[in-house]
Design a protein around this motif. Sequence first.
Motif, short mmCIF file in Angstrom:
data_model
loop_
_atom_site.label_atom_id
_atom_site.label_comp_id
_atom_site.label_asym_id
_atom_site.label_seq_id
_atom_site.Cartn_x
_atom_site.Cartn_y
_atom_site.Cartn_z
N GLN A 27 0.82 -1.22 0.00
CA GLN A 27 0.00 0.00 0.00
C GLN A 27 0.84 1.26 0.00
O GLN A 27 0.41 2.30 -0.47
N VAL A 80 4.46 -9.45 9.77
CA VAL A 80 5.62 -8.95 9.04
C VAL A 80 6.87 -9.71 9.46
O VAL A 80 7.58 -10.29 8.64
N PHE A 112 18.26 -3.43 6.17
CA PHE A 112 16.87 -3.67 5.76
C PHE A 112 16.04 -4.09 6.98
O PHE A 112 14.99 -3.52 7.28
N LEU A 157 11.46 -0.72 -3.10
CA LEU A 157 12.27 -1.62 -2.25
C LEU A 157 13.09 -2.60 -3.07
O LEU A 157 14.13 -3.07 -2.61
N HIS A 211 4.61 0.98 -0.69
CA HIS A 211 5.79 0.81 -1.55
C HIS A 211 5.46 0.41 -2.98
O HIS A 211 6.38 0.21 -3.78
N VAL A 219 6.90 8.66 6.57
CA VAL A 219 7.01 7.83 7.76
C VAL A 219 6.93 6.35 7.39
O VAL A 219 5.92 5.88 6.88
N MET A 220 8.02 5.67 7.64
CA MET A 220 8.03 4.21 7.55
C MET A 220 7.73 3.70 8.96
O MET A 220 8.49 3.96 9.89
N PRO A 221 6.58 3.02 9.15
CA PRO A 221 6.22 2.60 10.51
C PRO A 221 7.19 1.55 11.06
O PRO A 221 7.78 0.80 10.29
N TYR A 249 4.44 7.48 -2.52
CA TYR A 249 4.77 7.86 -1.14
C TYR A 249 6.08 7.25 -0.65
O TYR A 249 6.84 7.90 0.07
N ALA A 250 6.39 6.03 -1.02
CA ALA A 250 7.55 5.32 -0.45
C ALA A 250 8.45 4.73 -1.54
O ALA A 250 7.98 4.44 -2.65
N PRO A 251 9.74 4.57 -1.23
CA PRO A 251 10.72 4.18 -2.26
C PRO A 251 10.55 2.75 -2.78
O PRO A 251 9.88 1.93 -2.16
#
Length: 174
Positions: free
Chosen positions: A75, A130, A102, A90, A77, A120-122, A86-88
């Motif tokens: 959602q 996870v 990592f 991976l 990445h 923000v990476m939670p 929003y996020a890079p």
Amino acid sequence: MRNSVLLLAMGMLLATGQPGLADDAELIKNTKADHEENGRWYTSDDIPTYKIAEDGTVDWPTFSGFRRYNAECFQCHGPDGAGGSYAPALATSVMNIDYYKFYETVVNGKQEVNAAQNLVMPALGENKNVMCYLDDIYSYLRARGTGDLGRGRPAKKEKKSEAFTENENACMGE
Ligand code: HEC
């Protein structure tokens, strides 16, 4: 003669032998499956990795990683480890940062919050969905990063091994 050449080479290695960036970069590039343990493949450096047969069949953990990535990381990445708005990406990150970095980032999270951005990476270290599958996610992303695995759902996969199931149940506390 041979010995002295060897000695000279060793001397040069020692002289420049600080574990520097070049060495780390070489280490990070190594995705070659070397040995299997409990249903998972590792490189010669004992880093989790993928194994894809000539007919495209992927090892179970890598397939599992595809599924878990889609459930837990997608959602933000984006699809196929390719990055979102929003996020890079991976699939690129895992070819530049090492396994431990990592891992650490997923456990503790990461933030870039300032006037210009609010990233923000939670911290996911407490999330079993996870953490119990993080090596799977890593192997999947590495396969994407080298391009050995294409986009989308892997068409063929190995069966889940008993050892994998045992470890999974132990980790999930079932
Ligand atoms: C709520 C959104 C969100 C979710 C969910 C999420 N991330 Fe992130 N992640 C981010 C953002 C935003 C960054 C960039 C943070 C920064 O640059 O400070 C990031 C950065 C990272 C980085 C560092 C990348 C680099 O190049 O330094 C890693 C590794 C990472 N995420 C792994 C994961 C994994 C694995 C999952 C799924 C288990 C996941 N993330 C789920 C938002 C998310």
